[in-house]
Design an enzyme around this catalytic site. Structure first.
Site, PDB file in Angstrom:
ATOM      1  CE1 TYR A 203      -7.345   0.102  10.986  1.00 44.21           C
ATOM      2  CE2 TYR A 203      -7.549   1.253  12.675  1.00 44.21           C
ATOM      3  CZ  TYR A 203      -6.841   1.149  11.643  1.00 44.21           C
ATOM      4  OH  TYR A 203      -5.810   1.879  11.761  1.00 44.21           O
TER       5      TYR A 203
ATOM      6  CB  SER B 221      -4.018   0.953  14.413  1.00 46.39           C
ATOM      7  OG  SER B 221      -4.491   2.497  15.620  1.00 46.39           O
TER       8      SER B 221
ATOM      9  CB  ILE C 113      -1.367   9.292  11.028  1.00 48.16           C
ATOM     10  CG1 ILE C 113      -0.777   9.455  12.327  1.00 48.16           C
ATOM     11  CG2 ILE C 113       0.216   9.945  10.157  1.00 48.16           C
ATOM     12  CD1 ILE C 113      -0.201   9.294  13.141  1.00 48.16           C
TER      13      ILE C 113
ATOM     14  N   GLY D 189       0.267  -0.923   0.086  1.00 47.16           N
ATOM     15  CA  GLY D 189       0.165   0.029  -0.663  1.00 47.16           C
ATOM     16  C   GLY D 189       1.005   1.361   0.228  1.00 47.16           C
TER      17      GLY D 189
ATOM     18  CB  ALA E 123     -10.630  -7.623  16.383  1.00 49.10           C
TER      19      ALA E 123
HETATM   20  P1  NAD Z   1      -4.877   4.889   3.363  1.00 50.12           P
HETATM   21  O1  NAD Z   1      -6.280   4.946   3.354  1.00 50.12           O
HETATM   22  O2  NAD Z   1      -4.363   6.398   3.242  1.00 50.12           O
HETATM   23  O3  NAD Z   1      -3.508   4.370   3.064  1.00 50.12           O
HETATM   24  C1  NAD Z   1      -3.988   2.888   2.913  1.00 50.12           C
HETATM   25  C2  NAD Z   1      -3.301   2.068   1.581  1.00 50.12           C
HETATM   26  O4  NAD Z   1      -3.718   0.801   1.728  1.00 50.12           O
HETATM   27  C3  NAD Z   1      -3.394   2.996   0.568  1.00 50.12           C
HETATM   28  O5  NAD Z   1      -2.081   2.797  -0.390  1.00 50.12           O
HETATM   29  C4  NAD Z   1      -4.816   1.655  -0.057  1.00 50.12           C
HETATM   30  O6  NAD Z   1      -4.431   1.903  -1.195  1.00 50.12           O
HETATM   31  C5  NAD Z   1      -3.533   0.560   0.279  1.00 50.12           C
HETATM   32  N1  NAD Z   1      -4.307  -1.233   0.504  1.00 50.12           N
HETATM   33  C6  NAD Z   1      -5.737  -0.592   1.160  1.00 50.12           C
HETATM   34  N2  NAD Z   1      -6.313  -1.836   0.715  1.00 50.12           N
HETATM   35  C7  NAD Z   1      -5.437  -2.916   0.044  1.00 50.12           C
HETATM   36  C8  NAD Z   1      -6.074  -3.806  -0.508  1.00 50.12           C
HETATM   37  N3  NAD Z   1      -6.719  -4.684  -0.644  1.00 50.12           N
HETATM   38  N4  NAD Z   1      -4.721  -4.309  -1.747  1.00 50.12           N
HETATM   39  C9  NAD Z   1      -3.210  -3.276  -1.664  1.00 50.12           C
HETATM   40  N5  NAD Z   1      -3.574  -1.852  -0.989  1.00 50.12           N
HETATM   41  C10 NAD Z   1      -4.704  -1.819  -0.284  1.00 50.12           C
HETATM   42  O7  NAD Z   1      -4.107   5.294   4.730  1.00 50.12           O
HETATM   43  P2  NAD Z   1      -2.851   5.925   6.135  1.00 50.12           P
HETATM   44  O8  NAD Z   1      -3.120   6.065   6.649  1.00 50.12           O
HETATM   45  O9  NAD Z   1      -2.022   5.796   4.973  1.00 50.12           O
HETATM   46  O10 NAD Z   1      -2.845   4.206   6.729  1.00 50.12           O
HETATM   47  C11 NAD Z   1      -1.686   3.293   6.772  1.00 50.12           C
HETATM   48  C12 NAD Z   1      -1.405   2.004   7.127  1.00 50.12           C
HETATM   49  O11 NAD Z   1      -1.398   2.896   8.547  1.00 50.12           O
HETATM   50  C13 NAD Z   1      -3.052   1.718   7.468  1.00 50.12           C
HETATM   51  O12 NAD Z   1      -2.787   0.387   7.857  1.00 50.12           O
HETATM   52  C14 NAD Z   1      -3.980   1.867   8.281  1.00 50.12           C
HETATM   53  O13 NAD Z   1      -4.951   1.564   9.173  1.00 50.12           O
HETATM   54  C15 NAD Z   1      -2.706   2.333   9.681  1.00 50.12           C
HETATM   55  N6  NAD Z   1      -3.001   3.586  10.422  1.00 50.12           N
HETATM   56  C16 NAD Z   1      -3.005   4.475  10.205  1.00 50.12           C
HETATM   57  C17 NAD Z   1      -3.885   5.967  11.020  1.00 50.12           C
HETATM   58  C18 NAD Z   1      -4.272   6.939  10.462  1.00 50.12           C
HETATM   59  O14 NAD Z   1      -4.530   7.745  11.401  1.00 50.12           O
HETATM   60  N7  NAD Z   1      -4.130   7.280   9.464  1.00 50.12           N
HETATM   61  C19 NAD Z   1      -3.644   5.126  12.617  1.00 50.12           C
HETATM   62  C20 NAD Z   1      -3.056   3.716  12.929  1.00 50.12           C
HETATM   63  C21 NAD Z   1      -2.656   2.891  11.542  1.00 50.12           C
END
Ligand code: NAD
Length: 248
Positions: free
Chosen positions: A156, A143, A189, A14, A158
Site C-alpha cells: 500500500y 495517503s 480517516i 470508487g 509503495a
Molecule cells: P473504502 O474502502 O471505504 O472505499 C474505497 C472505495 O474504492 C470503495 O468505493 C471501493 O468500492 C472502491 N474500489 C476499491 N477497489 C476498486 C476497484 N478495483 N474498482 C473500482 N472501485 C474500487 O475506503 P476509503 O477510506 O474511503 O478510501 C478511499 C481512498 O482514500 C483510497 O484510495 C484509500 O487508500 C485512501 N485513503 C484512505 C485513508 C483512511 O484512513 N480511510 C487514509 C489515506 C488514504
C-alpha cells in the site's frame, strides 16, 4: 470565498462509500455534474444517483479501477454525456495488509494494480480530452502512509508513494496545457477501510496525530474540492496533507 463548481463535469473513482462518496456529495452540492465509478454495488450506485438529483446531474458507471478498458469507457461516458471532463478524482483504492515476510506476490500486485496502475489508466483516458480543452484538474488520493511508510503496508505504501511521483510528473507534463494535477494525502480517516483496526490501534494512532483525533471523509472532500475548483488555479504538483498534522 465559497467553492463553486457549477458548470464543471467531474469523475470520481470508487464513489459509492467512504471518502469517494463524500467527494461525490460535496462536488454535487457545489454545483458540479458528478460521475462516479463503482465496482459491484449497482443498487447503492443507483440510489446515490437519485440522491444527487437524478440522471441530469449524476452518472453511475460500473468500472474496475484496475481495467484500462473500463477506465477509457468511463471517461468516454462522461464526455459523451456532458461534453467535457473538467475534474478527475482518482480515489478507488484497496489494502491487503500484512508483514513483508507473509506478503504474497499476489497481495503486492493486487494493491499496485488497483491503486497505482488504476490511476495511470484513468488519468491516461482523461489526458487527451483535458489537453484538448486546455483545462482540467486531476486529484489523486494518496495517503500519509505513502509519505511516512508503515509496517505491514509495504504494498500500500509503495502504491501511495508512487501516486505522488506519478501526479507530480503529470503536473509537469500538462502544466503548459492548462491542466493541473495535485495529490491529497489523507491521514487516518474514519471509513470502512479503518473500521476494523480496533481501539488499541486507533488509540495508538491518535497519539501520533497532533490534532489528537481521526479525520472524517468530509475533511478530505473539502481539500479535494479546493483542488478541483478555480480557487486553486495557481496550484499544481502539490501534496496537500489532510492528516491532523501527522506527516509534517
Ligand atoms: P473504502 O474502502 O471505504 O472505499 C474505497 C472505495 O474504492 C470503495 O468505493 C471501493 O468500492 C472502491 N474500489 C476499491 N477497489 C476498486 C476497484 N478495483 N474498482 C473500482 N472501485 C474500487 O475506503 P476509503 O477510506 O474511503 O478510501 C478511499 C481512498 O482514500 C483510497 O484510495 C484509500 O487508500 C485512501 N485513503 C484512505 C485513508 C483512511 O484512513 N480511510 C487514509 C489515506 C488514504
Amino acid at each position: 470565498m465559497t467553492l463553486d463548481l457549477s458548470g464543471k463535469n467531474i469523475l470520481v473513482t470508487g464513489g459509492t462509500r467512504g471518502i469517494g462518496r463524500a467527494i461525490v456529495e460535496a462536488a454535487n452540492a457545489a454545483g458540479a455534474n458528478v460521475a462516479f465509478t463503482y465496482r459491484s454495488s449497482t443498487e447503492t450506485a443507483e440510489q446515490l444517483v437519485q440522491a444527487l438529483g437524478g440522471d441530469d446531474r449524476a452518472l453511475a458507471l460500473q468500472a474496475d479501477a484496475a481495467s484500462a478498458d473500463d477506465a477509457a469507457a468511463a471517461v468516454q461516458a462522461v464526455t459523451e454525456k456532458w461534453g467535457t471532463i473538467d475534474g478527475l478524482v482518482v480515489n478507488a483504492g484497496i489494502t491487503r495488509d500484512t508483514l513483508m515476510i507473509r506478503m504474497s506476490a499476489e497481495d503486492w500486485q493486487a494493491v499496485l494494480d488497483t491503486n497505482l496502475t488504476g490511476a495511470f489508466h484513468v488519468a491516461k483516458a482523461a489526458y487527451r480530452p483535458m489537453m484538448k480543452q486546455r483545462a482540467g484538474s486531476i486529484v489523486t488520493v494518496s495517503s500519509v502512509v505513502g509519505v511516512m511508510g508503515n509496517a505491514g503496508q509495504a504494498n500500500y505504501a509503495a502504491s501511495k508513494a508512487g501516486l505522488i511521483g506519478f501526479t507530480k510528473s503529470l503536473a509537469r507534463e500538462l502544466g503548459g496545457r492548462g491542466v493541473r494535477a495535485n495529490v491529497v494525502a489523507p491521514g487516518y480517516i474514519q471509513t470502512d477501510m479503518t473500521a476494523d483496526l480496533g481501539d488499541k490501534v486507533t488509540d495508538a494512532m491518535k497519539g501520533q496525530i497532533p490534532l489528537g483525533r481521526l479525520g472524517q471523509p468530509d475533511d478530505i472532500a473539502a481539500a479535494t474540492l479546493f483542488l478541483l475548483s478555480d480557487a486553486s488555479t495557481y496550484v499544481t504538483g502539490h501534496v496537500l496533507h489532510v492528516d491532523g498534522g501527522m506527516a509534517m
